[in-house]
Write a protein that holds these residues in place. Structure first.
Motif, short mmCIF file in Angstrom:
data_model
loop_
_atom_site.label_atom_id
_atom_site.label_comp_id
_atom_site.label_asym_id
_atom_site.label_seq_id
_atom_site.Cartn_x
_atom_site.Cartn_y
_atom_site.Cartn_z
N VAL A 57 -0.70 -79.42 17.99
CA VAL A 57 -0.55 -80.36 16.88
C VAL A 57 -1.10 -79.75 15.59
N GLY A 58 -2.26 -79.09 15.69
CA GLY A 58 -2.84 -78.45 14.52
C GLY A 58 -1.96 -77.34 13.97
N ILE A 59 -1.41 -76.52 14.87
CA ILE A 59 -0.50 -75.45 14.42
C ILE A 59 0.73 -76.04 13.75
N SER A 60 1.31 -77.04 14.38
CA SER A 60 2.53 -77.67 13.85
C SER A 60 2.29 -78.31 12.49
N THR A 61 1.07 -78.81 12.27
CA THR A 61 0.73 -79.38 10.96
C THR A 61 0.90 -78.36 9.86
N VAL A 62 0.46 -77.14 10.11
CA VAL A 62 0.59 -76.06 9.12
C VAL A 62 2.05 -75.65 8.96
N LEU A 63 2.75 -75.50 10.08
CA LEU A 63 4.15 -75.05 10.02
C LEU A 63 5.05 -76.07 9.32
N SER A 64 4.72 -77.36 9.46
CA SER A 64 5.54 -78.40 8.85
C SER A 64 5.17 -78.66 7.39
N MET A 65 4.07 -78.05 6.95
CA MET A 65 3.59 -78.25 5.58
C MET A 65 3.26 -76.89 4.97
N PRO A 66 4.29 -76.04 4.75
CA PRO A 66 4.04 -74.68 4.28
C PRO A 66 3.33 -74.61 2.93
N VAL A 67 3.53 -75.64 2.10
CA VAL A 67 2.83 -75.73 0.81
C VAL A 67 1.85 -76.89 0.90
N GLN A 68 0.57 -76.58 0.73
CA GLN A 68 -0.44 -77.63 0.80
C GLN A 68 -0.37 -78.53 -0.42
N LYS A 69 -0.01 -79.77 -0.21
CA LYS A 69 -0.01 -80.74 -1.29
C LYS A 69 -0.25 -82.11 -0.69
N PHE A 70 -0.75 -83.02 -1.52
CA PHE A 70 -1.03 -84.36 -1.03
C PHE A 70 -0.68 -85.35 -2.12
N ASP A 71 0.40 -86.10 -1.87
CA ASP A 71 0.80 -87.15 -2.79
C ASP A 71 1.26 -88.34 -1.96
N LEU A 75 1.54 -88.59 2.15
CA LEU A 75 0.72 -89.56 2.87
C LEU A 75 1.60 -90.51 3.68
N GLN A 76 2.71 -90.95 3.09
CA GLN A 76 3.61 -91.86 3.78
C GLN A 76 4.19 -91.20 5.03
N LYS A 77 4.56 -89.93 4.92
CA LYS A 77 5.12 -89.20 6.06
C LYS A 77 4.08 -89.05 7.17
N ILE A 78 2.85 -88.68 6.80
CA ILE A 78 1.78 -88.49 7.78
C ILE A 78 1.46 -89.81 8.47
N LEU A 79 1.29 -90.87 7.67
CA LEU A 79 0.92 -92.17 8.23
C LEU A 79 2.02 -92.71 9.14
N THR A 80 3.27 -92.55 8.73
CA THR A 80 4.39 -93.03 9.55
C THR A 80 4.41 -92.32 10.89
N VAL A 173 -6.39 -84.65 10.83
CA VAL A 173 -6.25 -83.21 10.61
C VAL A 173 -5.23 -82.92 9.51
N SER A 174 -4.14 -83.66 9.48
CA SER A 174 -3.12 -83.45 8.44
C SER A 174 -3.67 -83.73 7.06
N ILE A 175 -4.44 -84.81 6.94
CA ILE A 175 -5.02 -85.15 5.64
C ILE A 175 -6.06 -84.09 5.23
N ILE A 176 -6.87 -83.66 6.19
CA ILE A 176 -7.85 -82.61 5.90
C ILE A 176 -7.14 -81.34 5.43
N TYR A 177 -6.09 -80.95 6.15
CA TYR A 177 -5.37 -79.72 5.79
C TYR A 177 -4.72 -79.82 4.41
N ALA A 178 -4.16 -81.00 4.11
CA ALA A 178 -3.43 -81.17 2.85
C ALA A 178 -4.36 -81.27 1.64
N THR A 179 -5.62 -81.62 1.85
CA THR A 179 -6.50 -81.94 0.72
C THR A 179 -7.68 -80.99 0.55
N THR A 180 -7.88 -80.05 1.49
CA THR A 180 -9.07 -79.20 1.41
C THR A 180 -8.69 -77.73 1.59
N ASN A 181 -9.64 -76.86 1.21
CA ASN A 181 -9.42 -75.42 1.42
C ASN A 181 -10.03 -74.99 2.75
#
Length: 423
Positions: A57-71, A75-80, A173-181
């Motif tokens: 799941v952690g690996i797939s989070t990175v692969l599905s979000m090649p550009v780190q951004k959080f808007d 958030l809607q995609k992650i929460l859904t 994990v997705s929110i952490i990855y999208a919002t932090t370094n």
């Protein structure tokens, strides 16, 4: 369309296949030791299935979000997605609690399957993302009302579970990855593991006494029973292996996958990536084994040592697969594993539903006075598999492999139709 990482699909497929085997033995009373969970402390191959899922799941989070951004849209995609995974797991627990008047047997089975069909369409169907979120929120509220609204038939529905934990870990994990370094992510991971160790070893357990790691008397068990009384694992009733506090170190497992995903998407040569995966795997296993002396490796408690040990093994196995498939290009053997790996949620959900439903069909056994009727799955096993084996454990394993083969045939058909079901 981005290229899939074949070694990851194979790793996921192997994990799904092992899960299918260990979750569906022919006879729960006759299982080979590697296909059983450790009795308490310790780790068997079966105990690696769940952490491997969270690692992936952690690996797939990175692969599905090649550009780190959080808007808002991210958030809607992650929460859904998190809500849909959570609800799939919860609906598995609801399945056996559904009743309609005095219906039983096959008529009740059809009622429950209709419920399952509706859930499947709502949670696995492809439609407008915003509508998906509204549907998921509505279903979640409805299920919580049923669990806590005084409805007797749903008063003991288990709320935690495997998919539920995957959903919570994915969300966080997705929110952490999208919002932090990377630095912050490492700090969070260390806080999860060291903080859980401190909580479990330093805080006395209310109404019990000193901190401990024993069944039912540890801090995690107390918190489960305090916050979710009556809605826990049916085997224990007072604590849950996918409980609340032990989800904290499970986030560490997901973050280990995130770091691995970053490594796999890095631009340096593939052979170096393989070396780093294997080296990190050895280090993780060593840390887990050393930590085991003071914080025992334990899946039910999801101890920090277990996180390190399981993540190390996951890295090592993935490193071997990555080297063989992506570096050497030796991939002629991977197809059976890939077809399991690309449809994991479908297999997980329905491999739980199918045996429940089929065992509602009762077969008469007039020759058996103690058990005059038997569920269809149990009957098929006892009449079509057991007679061919003298060793009960071999028969039980054959039952599990038969179920795996049935799923293989189903997934081959889906593969030919190019059907991939995503949450």
């Amino acid at each position: 369309m981005k290229e899939r990482l074949t070694s990851l699909d194979v790793f996921r497929g192997m994990t799904i296949m092992l899960m299918t085997i260990v979750n569906n033995p022919g006879d729960w009373g006759n299982i080979y030791a590697p296909l059983e969970h450790a009795e308490w402390h310790g780790c068997t191959p079966t105990d690696l299935v769940f952490p491997f899922f969270l690692f992936i799941v952690g690996i797939s989070t990175v692969l599905s979000m090649p550009v780190q951004k959080f808007d808002q849209s991210v958030l809607q995609k992650i929460l859904t997605r998190a809500l849909r995974i959570f609800l799939l797991g919860l609906s598995l627990n609801f399945f056996s609690k559904i009743h309609l008047g005095s219906l039983e047997g096959i008529p009740l089975m059809f009622v429950r399957l209709i419920f399952t069909a509706i859930i499947t369409v709502l949670l696995l169907g492809e439609y407008d993302r915003k509508k998906q979120l509204y549907v998921a929120i509505s279903l979640f509220i409805l299920m919580m009302i049923l669990c806590f609204g005084g409805f007797e038939e749903f008063s003991s529905v288990r709320i935690p579970g495997v998919l539920q934990r995957i959903a919570v870990v994915y969300l966080i994990v997705s929110i952490i990855y999208a919002t932090t370094n990377a630095t912050v992510q490492i700090i969070i991971g260390l806080v999860c593991l060291l903080g859980y160790w401190a909580l479990m070893t330093l805080i006395p357990v209310p109404n019990v006494g000193p901190a401990n790691f024993e069944k039912g008397t540890n801090l995690a068990a107390w918190l489960d029973n305090y916050l979710l009384p009556g809605h826990l694992w049916v085997t224990s009733k007072t604590w849950d292996p996918e409980g609340i506090l032990s989800t904290l170190p499970a986030i560490g497992t997901g973050l280990a996958g995130v770091f691995t995903g970053k490594l796999l998407t890095n631009n340096f040569p593939k052979n170096k990536k393989a070396v780093y995966l294997l080296s990190a795997g050895v280090v993780g296993m060593m840390i887990g084994l050393l930590w085991n002396d003071v914080f025992p490796i334990n899946k039910a408690l999801w101890t920090s040592s277990y996180v390190c040990y399981a993540a190390g093994l996951a890295l090592f196995v993935l490193g071997i697969l990555y080297f063989v498939i992506d570096v050497l290009g030796f991939d002629v053997w991977v197809k059976p594993f890939v077809i399991f790996g690309v449809n994991p949620m479908l297999v997980f959900f329905f491999s739980g539903i199918i045996p429940r439903a089929l065992n509602m069909i009762k077969v008469a056994q007039p020759e058996n006075l103690e058990n005059p009727t038997e569920g269809l799955v149990a009957w098929l096993y006892s009449h079509w598999i057991v007679p061919f084996f003298s060793e009960p454990k071999n028969a039980s394993l054959a039952g599990a492999l038969t179920y795996l083969l049935i799923w293989f045939v189903i997934l081959v058909w889906f593969d030919k139709k190019k059907m991939i079901f995503k949450v």
